[in-house]
Design a protein around this motif. Structure first.
Motif, PDB file in Angstrom:
ATOM      1  N   PHE A  92     -46.487  45.513 -81.057  1.00 55.14           N
ATOM      2  CA  PHE A  92     -46.268  46.040 -82.401  1.00 55.14           C
ATOM      3  C   PHE A  92     -46.345  44.952 -83.467  1.00 55.14           C
ATOM      4  N   LYS A  93     -45.952  43.724 -83.105  1.00 61.25           N
ATOM      5  CA  LYS A  93     -45.845  42.691 -84.133  1.00 61.25           C
ATOM      6  C   LYS A  93     -47.084  41.815 -84.158  1.00 61.25           C
ATOM      7  N   GLU A  94     -47.415  41.225 -83.003  1.00 65.76           N
ATOM      8  CA  GLU A  94     -48.508  40.265 -82.997  1.00 65.76           C
ATOM      9  C   GLU A  94     -49.856  40.956 -83.159  1.00 65.76           C
ATOM     10  N   ASN A  95     -49.955  42.208 -82.726  1.00 74.25           N
ATOM     11  CA  ASN A  95     -51.208  42.938 -82.937  1.00 74.25           C
ATOM     12  C   ASN A  95     -51.203  43.712 -84.237  1.00 74.25           C
ATOM     13  N   ARG A  96     -50.224  43.465 -85.084  1.00 71.41           N
ATOM     14  CA  ARG A  96     -50.154  44.038 -86.424  1.00 71.41           C
ATOM     15  C   ARG A  96     -50.301  45.554 -86.413  1.00 71.41           C
ATOM     16  N   ALA A  97     -49.449  46.214 -85.630  1.00 72.81           N
ATOM     17  CA  ALA A  97     -49.495  47.674 -85.643  1.00 72.81           C
ATOM     18  C   ALA A  97     -48.897  48.204 -86.942  1.00 72.81           C
ATOM     19  N   VAL A  98     -47.861  47.540 -87.439  1.00 76.15           N
ATOM     20  CA  VAL A  98     -47.210  47.987 -88.667  1.00 76.15           C
ATOM     21  C   VAL A  98     -47.783  47.205 -89.846  1.00 76.15           C
ATOM     22  N   ASP A  99     -48.092  47.922 -90.926  1.00 79.21           N
ATOM     23  CA  ASP A  99     -48.602  47.262 -92.123  1.00 79.21           C
ATOM     24  C   ASP A  99     -47.427  46.609 -92.850  1.00 79.21           C
ATOM     25  N   LEU A 100     -47.262  45.317 -92.624  1.00 84.17           N
ATOM     26  CA  LEU A 100     -46.112  44.634 -93.220  1.00 84.17           C
ATOM     27  C   LEU A 100     -46.333  44.320 -94.694  1.00 84.17           C
ATOM     28  N   GLU A 101     -47.592  44.249 -95.102  1.00 83.44           N
ATOM     29  CA  GLU A 101     -47.851  43.924 -96.503  1.00 83.44           C
ATOM     30  C   GLU A 101     -47.363  45.031 -97.429  1.00 83.44           C
ATOM     31  N   SER A 102     -47.349  46.269 -96.902  1.00 81.36           N
ATOM     32  CA  SER A 102     -46.881  47.369 -97.745  1.00 81.36           C
ATOM     33  C   SER A 102     -45.366  47.334 -97.908  1.00 81.36           C
ATOM     34  N   LEU A 103     -44.693  46.473 -97.163  1.00 82.48           N
ATOM     35  CA  LEU A 103     -43.239  46.389 -97.260  1.00 82.48           C
ATOM     36  C   LEU A 103     -42.795  45.358 -98.285  1.00 82.48           C
ATOM     37  N   CYS A 104     -43.752  44.709 -98.928  1.00 81.51           N
ATOM     38  CA  CYS A 104     -43.416  43.682 -99.919  1.00 81.51           C
ATOM     39  C   CYS A 104     -43.002  44.363-101.221  1.00 81.51           C
ATOM     40  N   ILE A 105     -41.923  43.899-101.817  1.00 80.08           N
ATOM     41  CA  ILE A 105     -41.495  44.465-103.105  1.00 80.08           C
ATOM     42  C   ILE A 105     -41.816  43.492-104.228  1.00 80.08           C
ATOM     43  N   LYS A 106     -41.403  42.222-104.045  1.00 82.31           N
ATOM     44  CA  LYS A 106     -41.748  41.194-105.028  1.00 82.31           C
ATOM     45  C   LYS A 106     -42.168  39.955-104.254  1.00 82.31           C
ATOM     46  N   PHE A 107     -43.337  39.459-104.550  1.00 80.56           N
ATOM     47  CA  PHE A 107     -43.933  38.385-103.767  1.00 80.56           C
ATOM     48  C   PHE A 107     -42.967  37.208-103.624  1.00 80.56           C
ATOM     49  N   GLY A 108     -42.685  36.842-102.416  1.00 80.10           N
ATOM     50  CA  GLY A 108     -41.873  35.658-102.156  1.00 80.10           C
ATOM     51  C   GLY A 108     -40.391  35.832-102.355  1.00 80.10           C
ATOM     52  N   GLU A 109     -39.966  36.975-102.922  1.00 80.56           N
ATOM     53  CA  GLU A 109     -38.538  37.116-103.215  1.00 80.56           C
ATOM     54  C   GLU A 109     -37.899  38.311-102.529  1.00 80.56           C
ATOM     55  N   LEU A 110     -38.578  39.460-102.595  1.00 82.03           N
ATOM     56  CA  LEU A 110     -37.954  40.660-102.058  1.00 82.03           C
ATOM     57  C   LEU A 110     -38.926  41.410-101.161  1.00 82.03           C
ATOM     58  N   ALA A 111     -38.411  41.865-100.046  1.00 83.68           N
ATOM     59  CA  ALA A 111     -39.250  42.668 -99.152  1.00 83.68           C
ATOM     60  C   ALA A 111     -38.328  43.503 -98.283  1.00 83.68           C
ATOM     61  N   TRP A 112     -38.886  44.569 -97.744  1.00 86.11           N
ATOM     62  CA  TRP A 112     -38.130  45.357 -96.780  1.00 86.11           C
ATOM     63  C   TRP A 112     -38.106  44.619 -95.449  1.00 86.11           C
ATOM     64  N   ILE A 113     -36.921  44.568 -94.865  1.00 86.13           N
ATOM     65  CA  ILE A 113     -36.795  44.007 -93.519  1.00 86.13           C
ATOM     66  C   ILE A 113     -36.657  45.185 -92.566  1.00 86.13           C
ATOM     67  N   LEU A 114     -37.702  45.417 -91.817  1.00 82.30           N
ATOM     68  CA  LEU A 114     -37.718  46.551 -90.898  1.00 82.30           C
ATOM     69  C   LEU A 114     -37.135  46.116 -89.559  1.00 82.30           C
ATOM     70  N   ARG A 115     -36.380  47.007 -88.962  1.00 81.96           N
ATOM     71  CA  ARG A 115     -35.711  46.630 -87.732  1.00 81.96           C
ATOM     72  C   ARG A 115     -35.711  47.822 -86.788  1.00 81.96           C
ATOM     73  N   VAL A 116     -36.043  47.581 -85.544  1.00 81.76           N
ATOM     74  CA  VAL A 116     -35.969  48.658 -84.556  1.00 81.76           C
ATOM     75  C   VAL A 116     -35.010  48.226 -83.457  1.00 81.76           C
ATOM     76  N   ASP A 117     -33.994  49.027 -83.255  1.00 82.24           N
ATOM     77  CA  ASP A 117     -33.053  48.754 -82.160  1.00 82.24           C
ATOM     78  C   ASP A 117     -33.391  49.658 -80.995  1.00 82.24           C
ATOM     79  N   VAL A 118     -33.605  49.034 -79.854  1.00 85.86           N
ATOM     80  CA  VAL A 118     -33.995  49.782 -78.660  1.00 85.86           C
ATOM     81  C   VAL A 118     -32.835  49.752 -77.674  1.00 85.86           C
ATOM     82  N   HIS A 119     -32.392  50.919 -77.265  1.00 86.40           N
ATOM     83  CA  HIS A 119     -31.305  50.986 -76.283  1.00 86.40           C
ATOM     84  C   HIS A 119     -31.826  51.646 -75.017  1.00 86.40           C
ATOM     85  N   VAL A 120     -31.699  50.931 -73.918  1.00 86.15           N
ATOM     86  CA  VAL A 120     -32.075  51.524 -72.632  1.00 86.15           C
ATOM     87  C   VAL A 120     -30.836  52.205 -72.077  1.00 86.15           C
ATOM     88  N   ILE A 121     -30.900  53.527 -71.976  1.00 86.74           N
ATOM     89  CA  ILE A 121     -29.704  54.281 -71.585  1.00 86.74           C
ATOM     90  C   ILE A 121     -29.716  54.584 -70.100  1.00 86.74           C
TER      91      ILE A 121
END
Lengths: 331, 248
Positions: A109-138
């Motif tokens: 998901f990360k190294e093959n750039r599955a998620v478009d991270l550039e669209s998560l930028c709000i202000k260049f160099g200062e603000l961006a969305w930090i996306l997080r996925v928590d995976v629980h093996v039940i």
């Protein structure tokens, strides 16, 4: 922790069966496991089950933070994996298992750039969305990577975040609550899925269960996305080239099936949600959270705490709500 | 909008950015016994600007910390990979405990377990330490080659050489031995084979590769591995010829 002891007769049963094309659980050797996917009430939660008995839960969330110095124009994306000790009967907090799963997911998901991270930028160099996925093996019965990848993909596809923008006039960050903006979905470049195989003397066993994984010597992971591109390969045992090519062919067909199923389910969930297209009235903004940049840290913490479910916010009454109300009246 | 550059002109003649043809390897040098006599065996493997050192300690007695869980009939193989802080473009602060290094360590261990003849030294331990000094593409494959050479240098009985190389497909031409510049633009498939039996033992993929191309890329990689094997064997023969002569 000492590895689990396996009886010799179980060993010979599984190995001998594999040679004759018979498996525990009456599956064919190239038959994949049945996947079941369900979504939670909150945005970006997904539970994937591979029958029999592997269950993984994934929750996507996002907060506003600072982008990394090396990539100022992009949001960040982290995956963390937690394997419940109840699922395994041993302490796995620091062992190799969670980190192996996390690495597979990171690669896909990360190294093959599955998620478009550039669209998560709000202000260049200062603000961006930090996306997080928590995976629980039940629940754990082999094929952890397959299930985890499916759950993460489901979580990402159904995730929505509120709109955030920099007000041009005042240079302040404005975060609109989900109720009064059209929520933004994540943009995915491609949809990866992974299939695992157990290897035993020139025989491929598709999606092994825990016992088969423990007993048979080799494991092969093949990750393929929806445009038939390989995105992950991992091998732990010598294998002939022809067998490998056969495995990728099998995996490709199965990946496409599974991704189509997932896409269908995601569409269903989205139509159920009935998210309104919100149009802001003309004139100065009356509502919305207006933040100065210095107040950001405390506010982002508050927001993540009271992240409401989409059902609570939906101003339109859905069919399921009416059913519920009717039931309540009858009672 | 993509601009046409001199690299495109070169590519029309099938010449890669660093001047190689698609099937050409970078310059390879390898040396054995670089940590003599502290380590039981050691080797360095340089391919182009990628530089890797490996050292093997053992077989020796099992460390007391691992003794508790240890089956006395079995042999422990311990692999540790680390990369120098200055090895890549971005300076890294921690280099051993991160997930990437841990993954490479555990993958290396599984390769070593397959090539070392099993349980020939029961109740003992072999340590393999691999250090990446400079990364210019194909670092994982260089690590495997260096570790194999170090094992040979230590005189540990192995079934077969594990040799590895990277390969890719770009502009519908198969290329072997990808450097860091090319890695940014195309997939990088690390292929490792057992040299005698030609069985594939290592597969790692970075970036996306059309499934359709896999066969061609594998063929290209296996050819590259055969070339690497020749170089490694040559190095081993030279070293042991010298030893023989000094004995006489």
């Amino acid at each position: 922790m000492k590895p689990k002891t396996i009886a010799n007769c179980t060993r010979s049963l599984v190995k001998g069966g594999a040679k004759n094309g018979i498996r525990l659980g009456a599956r064919g050797i190239h038959e994949f496991r049945t996947a079941k996917i369900s979504f939670g009430n909150s945005v970006g939660s997904c539970e994937a089950v591979l029958l029999p008995g592997t269950r993984v839960f994934a929750q996507a969330s996002a907060a506003i933070g600072e982008p990394s110095d090396s990539r100022p124009g992009e949001g960040a994306f982290t995956i963390s994996v937690w394997v419940s000790p109840a699922a395994t009967g041993e302490m796995v907090g620091s062992s190799e298992k969670p980190s192996a799963i996390a690495r597979t997911l990171e690669r896909m998901f990360k190294e093959n750039r599955a998620v478009d991270l550039e669209s998560l930028c709000i202000k260049f160099g200062e603000l961006a969305w930090i996306l997080r996925v928590d995976v629980h093996v039940i629940e754990m019965n082999g094929c952890l990577q397959d299930t985890a990848a499916l759950a993460v993909l489901g979580a990402l596809l159904t995730f929505q975040r509120p709109q955030a923008e920099i007000d041009v006039n005042t240079d302040e960050l404005v975060v609109l609550p989900l109720a009064e903006c059209t929520p933004v979905e994540l943009h995915l470049f491609h949809l990866p899925a992974v299939m695992s195989f157990a290897l035993c003397d020139e025989i491929l066993l598709a999606e092994p269960c825990q016992e088969e994984e423990d007993i048979l010597p080799g494991k092969l992971l093949v990750g393929i996305n929806d445009s038939k591109e390989l995105c992950h390969l991992h091998l732990t045992h010598p294998i002939e080239q022809e067998l490998l090519l056969e495995a990728t062919k099998l995996a490709q067909a199965q990946c496409l099936d599974r991704l189509n199923m997932l896409k269908g389910l995601v569409e269903e969930v989205k139509t159920q949600r009935e998210v309104p297209i919100y149009k802001r009235p003309q004139g100065p903004r009356a509502t919305g959270t207006v933040l100065s940049l210095s107040a950001l840290e405390t506010s982002s913490r508050n927001r993540s705490e009271k992240k409401p479910s989409i059902k609570y916010l939906s101003p339109l009454i859905t069919a399921s709500d009416i059913n519920m109300l009717e039931e309540l009246c009858i009672l | 909008m993509a601009y046409r550059t001199h690299l495109d002109d070169l590519w029309e003649q099938q010449i890669r950015p660093d001047g190689r043809t698609p099937h050409e390897l970078r310059n390879i040098t390898c040396q054995m016994g670089i940590f003599h006599p502290q380590a039981s065996g050691s080797a360095s493997f340089n391919i182009g600007n990628t530089k890797v050192m490996a050292a093997v300690y053992g077989p020796h007695e099992v460390r007391s910390s691992q003794k508790k869980h240890h089956n006395p009939d079995k042999m422990i193989i311990n692999c540790e990979y680390s990369s120098a802080t200055f090895s890549s473009n971005e300076r890294k602060s921690s280099t051993k405990a991160d997930r990437k290094s841990m993954e490479i360590s555990s993958n290396l261990r599984s390769v070593m377990e397959h090539i070392i003849i099993p349980d020939i030294f029961p109740g003992s331990q072999i340590d393999v330490y691999v250090e990446l000094l400079q990364d210019d593409g194909g670092s994982y494959s260089a690590c495997i080659n260096a570790a194999t050479l170090a094992l040979v240098d230590a005189g540990i009985p192995i079934r077969d050489y594990a040799v590895a190389i990277t390969a890719t497909m770009s502009h519908s031409v198969c290329m072997v031995d990808i450097n860091a510049q090319e890695r940014g633009q195309c997939a990088e498939l690390t292929i490792g084979v057992l040299a005698q039996s030609n069985e594939i033992i290592v597969l790692e993929l970075a970036n996306l590769l059309q499934n359709f191309y896999l066969k061609d890329v594998l063929d290209e990689g296996i050819k590259g591995c055969a070339a690497i094997y020749k170089i490694l064997e040559e190095a081993v023969r030279q070293k042991f010829n010298k030893m023989e002569q000094s004995l006489v």
